[in-house]
Scaffold this motif. Structure first.
Motif: not given
Length: 94
Positions: A82-83, A86, A90-94
């Motif tokens: 996940r890190k 991100k 960085p735009i995609v909400p995870i």
């Protein structure tokens, strides 16, 4: 006469308050010499006597580290993934 008594009373009370005040700064040497009647466990923060603290520290130094469970390993891997995602996207909400 009354003025002299009040003045003397003021001097006595003033000297008492000066004597009661403690030194706000404790030097390192004094702090090192203070003895504590209890300590906190580094594992679960419960109150221990100094003897119990010594025993717990010895146990922690000699005990082998426990192997993390497979579920914990999987969680760590997913968090690292996940890190990474991100940081790349960085735009995609995870």
């Amino acid at each position: 006469m009354h003025l002299e008594r009040l003045f003397c009373l003021g001097l006595v009370l003033g000297s008492l308050t000066v004597a009661v005040r403690a030194d706000p700064e404790v030097t390192e040497e004094v702090a090192r010499l203070e003895r504590f009647s209890y300590a906190r466990s580094p594992v679960d923060n419960r109150v221990l006597t100094p003897g119990e603290l010594v025993l717990e520290r010895e146990y922690l130094q000699t005990a082998p580290p426990s192997e993390p469970s497979p579920q914990l390993k999987e969680l760590i891997t997913l968090l690292r993934l996940r890190k990474l995602l991100k940081s790349v996207i960085p735009i995609v909400p995870i």
